[in-house]
Write a protein that holds these residues in place. Structure first.
Motif, PDB file in Angstrom:
ATOM      1  N   ILE A  28       0.402   6.634  -9.094  1.00  0.00           N
ATOM      2  CA  ILE A  28       0.959   7.619  -8.941  1.00  0.00           C
ATOM      3  C   ILE A  28       2.228   7.909  -7.981  1.00  0.00           C
ATOM      4  CG2 ILE A  28       0.797  10.585  -8.762  1.00  0.00           C
ATOM      5  CD1 ILE A  28      -2.579   9.587 -10.387  1.00  0.00           C
ATOM      6  N   GLY A  61      -1.846   5.281   5.324  1.00  0.00           N
ATOM      7  CA  GLY A  61      -2.493   5.167   3.478  1.00  0.00           C
ATOM      8  C   GLY A  61      -1.971   6.106   3.079  1.00  0.00           C
ATOM      9  N   GLY A  63      -0.552   3.954   0.545  1.00  0.00           N
ATOM     10  CA  GLY A  63      -0.208   3.058  -1.251  1.00  0.00           C
ATOM     11  C   GLY A  63       0.209   1.751  -0.428  1.00  0.00           C
ATOM     12  N   LYS A  64      -0.021   1.070   0.685  1.00  0.00           N
ATOM     13  CA  LYS A  64       1.167  -0.337   1.533  1.00  0.00           C
ATOM     14  C   LYS A  64       0.283  -1.326   0.352  1.00  0.00           C
ATOM     15  CE  LYS A  64       2.072   1.163   5.169  1.00  0.00           C
ATOM     16  NZ  LYS A  64       1.501   2.198   5.400  1.00  0.00           N
ATOM     17  N   THR A  65      -1.109  -0.993   1.202  1.00  0.00           N
ATOM     18  CA  THR A  65      -2.223  -2.340   0.659  1.00  0.00           C
ATOM     19  C   THR A  65      -2.400  -2.429  -0.721  1.00  0.00           C
ATOM     20  OG1 THR A  65      -3.265  -1.758   3.190  1.00  0.00           O
ATOM     21  CG2 THR A  65      -4.037  -3.409   1.504  1.00  0.00           C
ATOM     22  N   THR A  66      -2.422  -1.430  -1.453  1.00  0.00           N
ATOM     23  CA  THR A  66      -2.636  -1.081  -2.092  1.00  0.00           C
ATOM     24  C   THR A  66      -1.470  -1.459  -3.977  1.00  0.00           C
ATOM     25  OG1 THR A  66      -4.035   1.541  -2.472  1.00  0.00           O
ATOM     26  CG2 THR A  66      -2.909   0.836  -4.824  1.00  0.00           C
ATOM     27  N   ARG A 217      -4.488   8.354   1.214  1.00  0.00           N
ATOM     28  CA  ARG A 217      -6.200   8.179   1.729  1.00  0.00           C
ATOM     29  C   ARG A 217      -6.852   9.559   1.704  1.00  0.00           C
ATOM     30  NH1 ARG A 217      -4.789   4.080   5.814  1.00  0.00           N
ATOM     31  NH2 ARG A 217      -5.521   2.263   4.454  1.00  0.00           N
TER      32      ARG A 217
HETATM   33  P1  ADP Z   1      -2.056   1.694   3.366  1.00  0.00           P
HETATM   34  O1  ADP Z   1      -1.644   0.147   2.697  1.00  0.00           O
HETATM   35  O2  ADP Z   1      -0.788   2.040   3.476  1.00  0.00           O
HETATM   36  O3  ADP Z   1      -2.535   2.496   4.902  1.00  0.00           O
HETATM   37  P2  ADP Z   1      -3.735   2.064   0.723  1.00  0.00           P
HETATM   38  O4  ADP Z   1      -3.031   1.286   0.115  1.00  0.00           O
HETATM   39  O5  ADP Z   1      -5.211   1.126   1.502  1.00  0.00           O
HETATM   40  O6  ADP Z   1      -2.606   2.390   1.762  1.00  0.00           O
HETATM   41  O7  ADP Z   1      -4.202   3.294   0.572  1.00  0.00           O
HETATM   42  C1  ADP Z   1      -5.553   4.282   0.860  1.00  0.00           C
HETATM   43  C2  ADP Z   1      -5.786   5.072  -0.457  1.00  0.00           C
HETATM   44  O8  ADP Z   1      -4.926   6.092  -1.101  1.00  0.00           O
HETATM   45  C3  ADP Z   1      -6.028   4.170  -1.082  1.00  0.00           C
HETATM   46  O9  ADP Z   1      -7.464   3.782  -1.663  1.00  0.00           O
HETATM   47  C4  ADP Z   1      -5.929   4.219  -2.857  1.00  0.00           C
HETATM   48  O10 ADP Z   1      -7.174   4.416  -3.532  1.00  0.00           O
HETATM   49  C5  ADP Z   1      -5.396   5.704  -2.598  1.00  0.00           C
HETATM   50  N1  ADP Z   1      -3.515   5.306  -2.285  1.00  0.00           N
HETATM   51  C6  ADP Z   1      -3.608   5.254  -2.405  1.00  0.00           C
HETATM   52  N2  ADP Z   1      -1.782   5.012  -2.803  1.00  0.00           N
HETATM   53  C7  ADP Z   1      -2.310   5.968  -3.995  1.00  0.00           C
HETATM   54  C8  ADP Z   1      -1.744   6.068  -5.554  1.00  0.00           C
HETATM   55  N3  ADP Z   1      -0.007   6.018  -5.380  1.00  0.00           N
HETATM   56  N4  ADP Z   1      -1.987   6.251  -7.142  1.00  0.00           N
HETATM   57  C9  ADP Z   1      -3.328   6.833  -6.173  1.00  0.00           C
HETATM   58  N5  ADP Z   1      -4.156   6.628  -5.586  1.00  0.00           N
HETATM   59  C10 ADP Z   1      -3.122   5.973  -4.355  1.00  0.00           C
END
Ligand code: ADP
Length: 327
Positions: A28, A61, A63-66, A217
């Motif tokens: 999203i 938090g 969504g970089k890893t995601t 997150r």
């Molecule tokens: P980062 O790597 O930036 O610290 P993550 O990718 O680990 O952040 O995201 C943290 C959590 O937030 C994930 O577990 C995911 O469920 C949720 N999340 C992040 N981005 C989105 C998104 N665009 N849509 C839905 N859920 C998301």
């Protein structure tokens, strides 16, 4: 105690895995990022080449890893996840790189913390898919070149300014992740509630979203707390009032500020008349880590206009004074 902390950490990441969207259409928000990547994916697939190296930056938090996992899924390859502080010795990164299969994605979190020597190994790996390693010592030392399979490096960082320019320049795509809008976070809360089989009204989801500091997150974490509260009180579905009551209990205020945010702001106001105050001074007066203030707390306080940065330091804005009840 350590074991307990580790278990909790692992637990959190397991729960997080369950909530991660797997496909780009379930990711999203972040429209700009998604359109740039959609083109990159299509082009790379058309050429049957791996995706360009990608650097993602922005607060934790978001969504970089995601996104990195989604990219691998879209490209039909594996994604290996690691973090720079885990790659202390050069051979750690060498080991990872030689194990990659053609087209694989290597996600490297906190890339600004990579030791210099490992960073230099990455240069030729990223540019020519080749490792230059020195064998032996002194006069008999020789440089050997090991070919690698083509791969995509996805680097992530909360501080783009700390990257050296030779490293930054080797990324074909550099994208910033933004804080999410309220309607986007509301959708994320609703999606998570569905996965957790929790009933929440739209207003309830909005209330959680409003207090989530623009961060998925945090939205997911707050929803779990609200869900506990509602369950213990035997309330379903979760209404706006219940969400608000639960989050008050956890000291998350209507702007999403937590205890530490308020500590930082009130220290600025009470000890420094609102500023300007330098980062290190602020860290010392709150007992918080300067880097945590800069990477974790401050970005959102800047975003909502509670803090301003000037050449002489940070200032708490009138909006912050008002929010904390000083005026
Ligand atoms: P980062 O790597 O930036 O610290 P993550 O990718 O680990 O952040 O995201 C943290 C959590 O937030 C994930 O577990 C995911 O469920 C949720 N999340 C992040 N981005 C989105 C998104 N665009 N849509 C839905 N859920 C998301």
């Amino acid at each position: 105690l350590l074991l307990q902390a580790e278990a909790t950490l692992e637990e959190t990441s397991k729960q997080e895995e369950k909530l991660r969207p797997r496909r780009i259409e379930d990711y999203i928000g972040q429209k700009d990022l998604k359109s740039v990547l959609a083109i990159a994916i299509q082009a790379a697939k058309g050429r049957k080449e791996p995706l360009d190296h990608l650097l993602l930056y922005g607060p934790p938090g978001l969504g970089k890893t995601t996104m990195s996992l989604i990219l691998a899924e879209e490209m039909g390859v594996q994604c290996k996840i690691t973090t720079a502080p885990a790659l202390e010795r050069p051979r750690d990164i060498v080991g990872l790189l030689v194990a990659l299969q053609p087209g694989d994605v290597l996600f490297l979190d906190e890339i600004h913390r990579l030791p210099r020597i490992s960073e230099e190994i990455l240069y030729s790996a990223m540019e020519d898919f080749r490792l230059d390693v020195t064998v032996g010592k002194g006069n008999t030392a020789k440089t050997r070149s090991i070919p690698l399979k083509p791969f995509t490096l996805v680097g992530a960082t909360t501080r783009i300014g700390s990257l050296t320019s030779p490293l930054r320049d080797r990324f074909g795509i550099v994208q910033r992740l933004r804080f999410y809008e309220l309607d986007e976070l509301t959708l994320i809360v609703q999606r998570t509630a569905e996965i957790l089989k929790t009933d929440i009204t739209e207003e309830g989801a909005q209330e959680v979203a409003r207090r989530a500091r623009g961060t998925p997150r945090i939205a997911n974490r707050l929803l779990r707390r609200v869900r506990d509260f509602a369950q213990v009180k035997g309330i379903s579905p979760i209404s706006q009032a219940v969400a608000a009551e639960a989050l008050e209990l956890y000291e998350v205020d209507p702007c999403g500020l937590d205890w530490t945010d308020r500590l930082i702001l009130s220290a600025m106001i009470e000890n420094f008349k609102g500023g300007p105050v330098g980062l290190e001074t602020l860290a010392a007066s709150t007992g918080e880590d300067a880097q945590a203030i800069e990477d974790v707390y401050e970005p959102y306080l800047l975003q909502i206009g509670f803090i301003q940065r000037t050449s002489r330091g940070r200032i708490a804005t009138p909006a912050a004074w008002k929010h904390l009840g000083y005026v």
